[in-house]
Design a protein around this motif. Structure first.
Motif, mmCIF file in Angstrom:
data_model
loop_
_atom_site.group_PDB
_atom_site.id
_atom_site.type_symbol
_atom_site.label_atom_id
_atom_site.label_comp_id
_atom_site.label_asym_id
_atom_site.label_seq_id
_atom_site.Cartn_x
_atom_site.Cartn_y
_atom_site.Cartn_z
ATOM 1 N N TYR A 197 0.987 -1.247 -0.002
ATOM 2 C CA TYR A 197 -0.055 0.068 -0.098
ATOM 3 C C TYR A 197 0.905 1.090 -0.117
ATOM 4 N N ARG A 198 0.348 2.433 -0.315
ATOM 5 C CA ARG A 198 1.084 3.731 -0.472
ATOM 6 C C ARG A 198 -0.102 4.684 0.330
ATOM 7 N N GLY A 199 0.429 5.444 1.539
ATOM 8 C CA GLY A 199 -0.305 6.340 2.158
ATOM 9 C C GLY A 199 0.579 7.321 2.595
ATOM 10 N N TYR A 200 -0.007 8.213 3.604
ATOM 11 C CA TYR A 200 0.840 9.482 3.921
ATOM 12 C C TYR A 200 2.109 9.008 4.790
ATOM 13 N N ILE A 201 2.144 7.707 5.110
ATOM 14 C CA ILE A 201 3.573 7.283 5.806
ATOM 15 C C ILE A 201 4.403 6.902 4.681
ATOM 16 N N GLY A 202 4.081 6.768 3.388
ATOM 17 C CA GLY A 202 4.889 6.155 2.400
ATOM 18 C C GLY A 202 4.410 4.896 2.152
ATOM 19 N N ARG A 203 5.304 4.100 1.426
ATOM 20 C CA ARG A 203 5.154 2.536 1.022
ATOM 21 C C ARG A 203 5.154 1.782 2.215
ATOM 22 N N TYR A 204 4.157 0.826 2.228
ATOM 23 C CA TYR A 204 4.228 -0.109 3.509
ATOM 24 C C TYR A 204 3.421 -1.352 3.117
ATOM 25 N N ILE A 205 3.823 -2.402 3.852
ATOM 26 C CA ILE A 205 3.287 -3.788 3.609
ATOM 27 C C ILE A 205 2.257 -4.062 4.736
ATOM 28 N N ALA A 206 0.992 -4.530 4.442
ATOM 29 C CA ALA A 206 0.152 -4.554 5.314
ATOM 30 C C ALA A 206 -0.524 -6.005 5.444
ATOM 31 N N TYR A 207 -0.847 -6.377 6.690
ATOM 32 C CA TYR A 207 -1.181 -7.811 7.061
ATOM 33 C C TYR A 207 -2.233 -7.585 8.117
ATOM 34 N N TYR A 208 -3.426 -7.122 7.927
ATOM 35 C CA TYR A 208 -4.293 -6.893 8.971
ATOM 36 C C TYR A 208 -5.637 -7.225 8.569
ATOM 37 N N GLY A 209 -6.616 -7.269 9.603
ATOM 38 C CA GLY A 209 -8.303 -7.794 9.223
ATOM 39 C C GLY A 209 -9.093 -6.504 9.686
ATOM 40 N N LYS A 210 -8.696 -5.735 10.546
ATOM 41 C CA LYS A 210 -9.467 -4.236 11.092
ATOM 42 C C LYS A 210 -8.574 -3.106 10.948
ATOM 43 N N ALA A 211 -8.887 -2.127 10.366
ATOM 44 C CA ALA A 211 -7.918 -0.872 10.344
ATOM 45 C C ALA A 211 -7.927 -0.377 11.653
ATOM 46 N N SER A 212 -8.987 -0.400 12.696
ATOM 47 C CA SER A 212 -8.875 -0.027 14.079
ATOM 48 C C SER A 212 -7.911 -0.905 15.243
ATOM 49 N N ASP A 213 -7.554 -2.032 14.413
ATOM 50 C CA ASP A 213 -6.801 -2.964 15.482
ATOM 51 C C ASP A 213 -5.127 -2.976 15.050
ATOM 52 N N CYS A 214 -4.494 -1.988 14.303
ATOM 53 C CA CYS A 214 -3.316 -1.934 13.671
ATOM 54 C C CYS A 214 -2.143 -1.294 14.556
ATOM 55 N N PHE A 215 -1.119 -1.490 14.126
ATOM 56 C CA PHE A 215 0.396 -0.893 14.507
ATOM 57 C C PHE A 215 1.156 -0.810 13.320
ATOM 58 N N LEU A 216 2.027 -0.213 13.686
ATOM 59 C CA LEU A 216 2.963 0.072 12.665
ATOM 60 C C LEU A 216 4.402 -0.336 13.046
ATOM 61 N N ILE A 217 5.091 -1.084 12.399
ATOM 62 C CA ILE A 217 6.533 -1.599 12.631
ATOM 63 C C ILE A 217 7.552 -0.974 11.599
ATOM 64 N N SER A 218 8.420 -0.238 11.996
ATOM 65 C CA SER A 218 9.275 0.650 11.250
ATOM 66 C C SER A 218 10.652 -0.207 11.163
ATOM 67 N N MET A 219 11.060 -0.674 10.090
ATOM 68 C CA MET A 219 12.533 -1.390 10.176
ATOM 69 C C MET A 219 13.498 -0.412 9.999
ATOM 70 N N LYS A 220 14.796 -1.083 10.428
ATOM 71 C CA LYS A 220 16.011 -0.196 10.204
ATOM 72 C C LYS A 220 16.514 0.128 9.049
ATOM 73 N N ASN A 221 16.097 -0.908 8.076
ATOM 74 C CA ASN A 221 16.401 -0.519 6.725
ATOM 75 C C ASN A 221 15.380 0.229 5.694
ATOM 76 N N GLY A 222 14.255 0.818 6.505
ATOM 77 C CA GLY A 222 13.403 1.828 6.062
ATOM 78 C C GLY A 222 11.955 1.182 5.659
ATOM 79 N N ALA A 223 11.804 -0.187 5.465
ATOM 80 C CA ALA A 223 10.607 -0.582 5.202
ATOM 81 C C ALA A 223 9.784 -0.509 6.261
ATOM 82 N N LYS A 224 8.261 -0.629 6.123
ATOM 83 C CA LYS A 224 7.446 -0.360 7.068
ATOM 84 C C LYS A 224 6.155 -1.554 6.817
#
Length: 157
Positions: A110-137
């Motif tokens: 996906y691409r959003g205001y945080i930039g490009r990220y990889i998503a794995y979730y069922g409900k948007a209200s149950d999410c958290f963001l992991i930022s990796m040292k290499n820049g991946a989200k």
């Protein structure tokens, strides 16, 4: 620590209805037009395998990694490579580059205001963001995101 991924009502209904419609359509075409039914079987097979490979079922974390589990595979994120973890709610303005927008959950690129990220979730209200040292989200979601964020943060050096 392990937590189940709960699908939103929309995602659950989309998964059930789309799979049901495809099964009925494939059955009809196989019964009446065998040659056209094969195309439907291929499409149904592709959709089911994709969902089983990437659709998140549980999120687990331990001393060494965060694991995204689907029906057919596991993806691990090493704790040592995680830069930060925080609660996050994806917006409706996020653009799906490749993946699913509700079929067997939300997964893919996906691409959003945080930039490009990889998503794995069922409900948007149950999410958290992991930022990796290499820049991946990674945007992950599970039934108790606050506890998962606290647990992962306690393991990050």
């Amino acid at each position: 620590m392990e937590s189940k991924v709960k699908l939103s009502t929309f995602s659950l209904m989309l998964t059930l209805i789309l799979t049901g419609v495809l099964i009925v359509a494939v059955s009809y075409f196989l019964w009446n037009h065998e040659d056209k039914g094969i195309i439907g079987v291929v499409i149904l097979f592709f959709m089911l395998i994709s969902g089983w490979l990437y659709g998140p079922v549980t999120i687990a974390a331990d001393e060494k990694s965060v694991t995204i589990k689907s029906v057919l595979r596991k993806q691990r994120l090493d704790i040592s490579n995680i830069k930060s973890v925080e609660l996050y709610q994806p917006t409706m303005g996020s653009i799906r580059v490749f993946g699913s927008g509700g079929y067997m959950g939300y997964w893919g690129v996906y691409r959003g205001y945080i930039g490009r990220y990889i998503a794995y979730y069922g409900k948007a209200s149950d999410c958290f963001l992991i930022s990796m040292k290499n820049g991946a989200k990674y945007v992950l979601g599970c039934e108790n995101p606050e506890e998962m964020v606290n647990f992962i943060n306690s393991k990050i050096c």
